[in-house]
Scaffold this motif. Structure first.
Motif, PDB file in Angstrom:
ATOM      1  N   SER A  47      23.783  13.216  14.238  1.00  0.00           N
ATOM      2  CA  SER A  47      23.949  13.892  15.525  1.00  0.00           C
ATOM      3  C   SER A  47      24.081  12.855  16.631  1.00  0.00           C
ATOM      4  O   SER A  47      23.135  12.146  16.956  1.00  0.00           O
ATOM      5  CB  SER A  47      22.757  14.810  15.783  1.00  0.00           C
ATOM      6  N   MET A  48      25.294  12.789  17.182  1.00  0.00           N
ATOM      7  CA  MET A  48      25.573  11.796  18.221  1.00  0.00           C
ATOM      8  C   MET A  48      25.776  12.475  19.566  1.00  0.00           C
ATOM      9  O   MET A  48      26.454  13.497  19.652  1.00  0.00           O
ATOM     10  CB  MET A  48      26.859  11.037  17.846  1.00  0.00           C
ATOM     11  N   GLY A  49      25.190  11.916  20.601  1.00  0.00           N
ATOM     12  CA  GLY A  49      25.444  12.418  21.954  1.00  0.00           C
ATOM     13  C   GLY A  49      26.769  11.835  22.426  1.00  0.00           C
ATOM     14  O   GLY A  49      26.915  10.619  22.508  1.00  0.00           O
ATOM     15  N   ARG A 109      19.747  21.251  27.773  1.00  0.00           N
ATOM     16  CA  ARG A 109      18.291  21.070  27.740  1.00  0.00           C
ATOM     17  C   ARG A 109      17.773  20.952  29.164  1.00  0.00           C
ATOM     18  O   ARG A 109      18.348  20.230  29.974  1.00  0.00           O
ATOM     19  CB  ARG A 109      17.912  19.800  26.951  1.00  0.00           C
ATOM     20  N   LEU A 153      24.921   9.199  32.327  1.00  0.00           N
ATOM     21  CA  LEU A 153      25.253  10.142  31.245  1.00  0.00           C
ATOM     22  C   LEU A 153      24.232  10.124  30.124  1.00  0.00           C
ATOM     23  O   LEU A 153      24.342  10.907  29.179  1.00  0.00           O
ATOM     24  CB  LEU A 153      26.619   9.785  30.651  1.00  0.00           C
ATOM     25  N   PHE A 154      23.229   9.255  30.213  1.00  0.00           N
ATOM     26  CA  PHE A 154      22.310   9.107  29.085  1.00  0.00           C
ATOM     27  C   PHE A 154      21.418  10.333  28.901  1.00  0.00           C
ATOM     28  O   PHE A 154      21.249  10.827  27.787  1.00  0.00           O
ATOM     29  CB  PHE A 154      21.438   7.854  29.245  1.00  0.00           C
ATOM     30  N   ARG A 155      20.803  10.783  29.975  1.00  0.00           N
ATOM     31  CA  ARG A 155      19.947  11.965  29.848  1.00  0.00           C
ATOM     32  C   ARG A 155      20.398  13.006  30.863  1.00  0.00           C
ATOM     33  O   ARG A 155      20.066  12.933  32.033  1.00  0.00           O
ATOM     34  CB  ARG A 155      18.465  11.613  30.047  1.00  0.00           C
ATOM     35  N   THR A 156      21.181  13.946  30.380  1.00  0.00           N
ATOM     36  CA  THR A 156      21.732  14.978  31.251  1.00  0.00           C
ATOM     37  C   THR A 156      21.204  16.339  30.797  1.00  0.00           C
ATOM     38  O   THR A 156      20.557  16.446  29.748  1.00  0.00           O
ATOM     39  CB  THR A 156      23.274  14.967  31.179  1.00  0.00           C
ATOM     40  N   GLN A 172      27.309  17.281  21.680  1.00  0.00           N
ATOM     41  CA  GLN A 172      26.836  16.602  20.477  1.00  0.00           C
ATOM     42  C   GLN A 172      27.927  16.659  19.424  1.00  0.00           C
ATOM     43  O   GLN A 172      28.565  17.689  19.232  1.00  0.00           O
ATOM     44  CB  GLN A 172      25.579  17.278  19.933  1.00  0.00           C
ATOM     45  N   HIS A 231      19.438  12.081  10.016  1.00  0.00           N
ATOM     46  CA  HIS A 231      18.220  12.719   9.523  1.00  0.00           C
ATOM     47  C   HIS A 231      18.368  13.250   8.103  1.00  0.00           C
ATOM     48  O   HIS A 231      19.363  13.904   7.789  1.00  0.00           O
ATOM     49  CB  HIS A 231      17.835  13.883  10.455  1.00  0.00           C
ATOM     50  N   GLU A 238      18.492   5.305  22.127  1.00  0.00           N
ATOM     51  CA  GLU A 238      19.169   6.135  21.104  1.00  0.00           C
ATOM     52  C   GLU A 238      20.541   6.688  21.519  1.00  0.00           C
ATOM     53  O   GLU A 238      20.684   7.265  22.585  1.00  0.00           O
ATOM     54  CB  GLU A 238      18.236   7.314  20.781  1.00  0.00           C
ATOM     55  N   VAL A 239      21.509   6.533  20.620  1.00  0.00           N
ATOM     56  CA  VAL A 239      22.813   7.165  20.802  1.00  0.00           C
ATOM     57  C   VAL A 239      22.987   8.273  19.763  1.00  0.00           C
ATOM     58  O   VAL A 239      23.623   9.286  20.005  1.00  0.00           O
ATOM     59  CB  VAL A 239      23.965   6.142  20.635  1.00  0.00           C
ATOM     60  N   GLU A 240      22.388   8.055  18.586  1.00  0.00           N
ATOM     61  CA  GLU A 240      22.604   8.986  17.480  1.00  0.00           C
ATOM     62  C   GLU A 240      21.388   9.028  16.569  1.00  0.00           C
ATOM     63  O   GLU A 240      20.744   8.004  16.357  1.00  0.00           O
ATOM     64  CB  GLU A 240      23.836   8.510  16.691  1.00  0.00           C
ATOM     65  N   GLU A 250      15.948  19.191  30.814  1.00  0.00           N
ATOM     66  CA  GLU A 250      15.289  17.883  30.846  1.00  0.00           C
ATOM     67  C   GLU A 250      14.431  17.759  32.105  1.00  0.00           C
ATOM     68  O   GLU A 250      14.872  18.098  33.203  1.00  0.00           O
ATOM     69  CB  GLU A 250      16.333  16.757  30.829  1.00  0.00           C
ATOM     70  N   ARG A 301      26.479   9.819  25.574  1.00  0.00           N
ATOM     71  CA  ARG A 301      25.835   8.522  25.334  1.00  0.00           C
ATOM     72  C   ARG A 301      26.812   7.549  24.676  1.00  0.00           C
ATOM     73  O   ARG A 301      26.814   6.357  24.990  1.00  0.00           O
ATOM     74  CB  ARG A 301      24.577   8.690  24.482  1.00  0.00           C
TER      75      ARG A 301
HETATM   76  P1  ATP Z   1      15.702  11.891  23.175  1.00  0.00           P
HETATM   77  O1  ATP Z   1      14.512  11.414  22.365  1.00  0.00           O
HETATM   78  O2  ATP Z   1      16.459  10.766  23.847  1.00  0.00           O
HETATM   79  O3  ATP Z   1      15.364  13.015  24.114  1.00  0.00           O
HETATM   80  P2  ATP Z   1      16.388  13.475  20.903  1.00  0.00           P
HETATM   81  O4  ATP Z   1      15.812  12.664  19.797  1.00  0.00           O
HETATM   82  O5  ATP Z   1      15.673  14.667  21.399  1.00  0.00           O
HETATM   83  O6  ATP Z   1      16.759  12.511  22.144  1.00  0.00           O
HETATM   84  P3  ATP Z   1      18.279  14.842  19.272  1.00  0.00           P
HETATM   85  O7  ATP Z   1      17.683  16.167  19.461  1.00  0.00           O
HETATM   86  O8  ATP Z   1      18.109  14.134  17.969  1.00  0.00           O
HETATM   87  O9  ATP Z   1      17.854  13.883  20.484  1.00  0.00           O
HETATM   88  O10 ATP Z   1      19.825  14.970  19.634  1.00  0.00           O
HETATM   89  C1  ATP Z   1      20.836  14.192  19.016  1.00  0.00           C
HETATM   90  C2  ATP Z   1      21.594  13.368  20.037  1.00  0.00           C
HETATM   91  O11 ATP Z   1      21.941  14.137  21.186  1.00  0.00           O
HETATM   92  C3  ATP Z   1      20.791  12.193  20.589  1.00  0.00           C
HETATM   93  O12 ATP Z   1      20.858  11.076  19.727  1.00  0.00           O
HETATM   94  C4  ATP Z   1      21.489  11.941  21.902  1.00  0.00           C
HETATM   95  O13 ATP Z   1      22.594  11.078  21.724  1.00  0.00           O
HETATM   96  C5  ATP Z   1      21.977  13.300  22.330  1.00  0.00           C
HETATM   97  N1  ATP Z   1      21.124  13.822  23.403  1.00  0.00           N
HETATM   98  C6  ATP Z   1      19.916  14.398  23.279  1.00  0.00           C
HETATM   99  N2  ATP Z   1      19.426  14.761  24.471  1.00  0.00           N
HETATM  100  C7  ATP Z   1      20.361  14.395  25.388  1.00  0.00           C
HETATM  101  C8  ATP Z   1      20.456  14.502  26.804  1.00  0.00           C
HETATM  102  N3  ATP Z   1      19.503  15.077  27.514  1.00  0.00           N
HETATM  103  N4  ATP Z   1      21.555  14.004  27.420  1.00  0.00           N
HETATM  104  C9  ATP Z   1      22.550  13.436  26.714  1.00  0.00           C
HETATM  105  N5  ATP Z   1      22.517  13.312  25.379  1.00  0.00           N
HETATM  106  C10 ATP Z   1      21.448  13.780  24.710  1.00  0.00           C
END
Ligand code: ATP
Length: 465
Positions: free
Chosen positions: A328-330, A204, A213-216, A221, A291, A286-288, A206, A333
């Protein structure tokens, strides 16, 4: 411990001990990209193994999958990613820092919903501008918000010739499961309800990668999609939430650091959506996502591909488009949550020490073997023999003969190695009744005991099972 400080300590430990490195570091790095080092890849693989076991091996009705990353460009139209997969972005006019408008609005209690148009988001943004300051320079002067598509474009084949359209890297890994749903039905003849599990890469663009590692921009996934009969979602969804919660506990994560959060604004087709959040140093996040998605995904792909994705019940002959429950788990994360949860500082022998209290099941190194002195060939030879024997229990048995024994223990504490095994002259028979016994040292308490090699092997085996 100040939390900002804690995050810095974890990032520093991760690099120092070979867990996570900044991507392309010698060229000055590349924002939002990280590499897993020798110890990181072991920990990551161990987390994946535990996930795969829980989601595939321990269930009779789940199938594994590893789909190709590149997909026909139509896929991302059907999924809504080419038109709707965007985050609202604005720029600080003073220092050019980019912000995600939905996230800053959330921090002041306003919700920018995914369905909102750019104008609607700006209306909401304008109403809250006074409360929003730039995190870098504190100014309150932001540009208008504009929607920024997150898909990463690429090229395949002869991309110089006209009419050859761009392909995308996957914005989410789960699309591969929908595309192979029909192949799985045809080849495996599963009966509904059945699930598909996959660990795959996602990319993505971003706007502001952050928090390690949280937002990369590149991540993995771990997804499951459960195909169910229409309207048979409620009970299965509750079970899924329970299973996923318990999975984090099985990694050794402390329950008080987890919580569920229900989505307030559901996309039009969804019946329900919850996140599992972990208490990161900056707060719960959020980690997961879990849905309840109705038949939206398969219906969209039927519409765009013209393929028949109906399921025919083998007993009743009933035909329907299955509904989908998704987790869906990152992976990055989850990895970070494991590190944060395991990081501890305590006092041992009058000194402060840093340790990772990783569950032995996922620790990158299960035990470290060392000879008390490295310049005594007879100790070294015996220690090598002990290591070879312990490797029969698990291959991740390290060797360390650097520095004094106290230093070696401290180093392994930082790596999260649950056991250290030391071979000394008594092992060789200097005290006859201690022959073939070794010192087993425990990471969490620093306690040491004298055991036979067979007893040590048993301790390691039972700890990692
Ligand atoms: P966020 O709101 O934090 O951007 P999201 O709701 O868009 O996340 P989903 O599309 O539901 O995330 O993706 C499922 C999982 O993928 C998330 O719970 C997260 O753990 C992981 N994830 C999403 N975007 C990233 C990212 N940029 N970097 C690392 N992990 C991610």
């Amino acid at each position: 411990m100040a939390d900002q400080n804690l995050m810095e300590k974890i990032v520093s430990l991760a690099k120092r001990r070979g867990f996570v490195f900044p991507g392309s570091e010698i060229y000055g790095g590349l924002a939002g990209i990280y590499d897993f080092g020798p110890r990181g890849v072991e920990l990551l693989n161990n987390i994946k193994k535990v996930w795969w076991s829980a989601n595939v091996y321990e269930r009779d009705n789940y199938y594994g999958l590893d789909s190709g990353m590149f997909k026909n460009p139509r896929v991302w139209e059907a999924s809504g990613h080419t038109s709707g997969f965007s985050d609202p972005m604005a720029e600080c006019k003073k220092c050019n820092t980019r912000i995600r408008v939905d996230k800053v609005l959330e921090s002041v209690g306003a919700t920018a919903d995914e369905k909102m148009s750019e104008d609607e988001i700006n209306e909401l943004f304008d109403a809250h501008r006074a409360e929003i300051a730039c995190a870098k320079c504190d100014a309150h002067d932001f540009s208008r918000a504009r929607k920024f598509n997150l898909l990463v474009k690429s090229n395949l084949g002869d991309f110089t010739s006209e009419g050859n359209e761009a392909v995308y890297l996957p914005g989410e890994a789960c699309q591969g499961i929908y595309l192979d749903y029909k192949n799985i039905v045809d080849s495996m003849q599963p009966k509904i309800p059945f699930g598909v599990a996959q660990i795959g890469k996602a990319f993505r663009n971003e706007i502001s990668p952050r928090n390690f590692l949280f937002r990369t921009r590149e991540f993995e996934q771990a997804d499951t999609q459960l195909f169910i009969k229409p309207n048979e979602n409620k009970e299965a969804y509750e079970q899924m939430k329970k299973d996923r919660w318990n999975w984090y506990l099985s990694l050794g994560i402390k329950e008080e650091n987890l919580r569920f959060k229900q989505h307030e604004n559901l996309v039009f087709y969804a019946k329900d959506a919850w996140d599992i959040e972990y208490k990161f140093p900056w707060g719960f996040d959020e980690v997961e996502g879990i849905h309840d998605r109705t038949d939206y995904d398969l219906s969209q792909h039927m519409k765009f591909s013209n393929a028949n994705l109906h399921y025919t019940d083998p007993e009743t002959g009933e035909k329907y488009i299955p509904w989908i429950l998704e987790t869906s788990m990152g992976m990055g994360r989850a990895f970070l949550a494991v590190l944060v949860d395991a990081y501890h500082e305590d006092e041992l022998g009058g000194e402060t020490r840093v340790l990772l209290r990783l569950s032995p099941k996922i620790a990158p190194v299960k035990a470290m073997v060392s000879p008390l002195l490295k310049n005594k060939p007879e100790l070294v030879a015996k220690a090598r023999e002990v290591r070879a024997e312990l490797k029969r229990v698990h291959p991740a048995i390290a060797w360390d003969d650097n520095g004094n024994i106290g230093k070696r223990y401290r180093r392994q504490d930082e790596i999260g190695t649950p056991f250290c095994v030391t071979i000394d002259f008594d092992t060789l028979g200097e005290t006859p009744e201690l022959k073939d016994t070794v010192t087993l040292r425990h990471r969490d308490t620093g306690a040491q005991e004298r055991l036979t090699i067979a007893e040590v092997a048993e301790r390691i085996r039972s700890a990692i099972e």
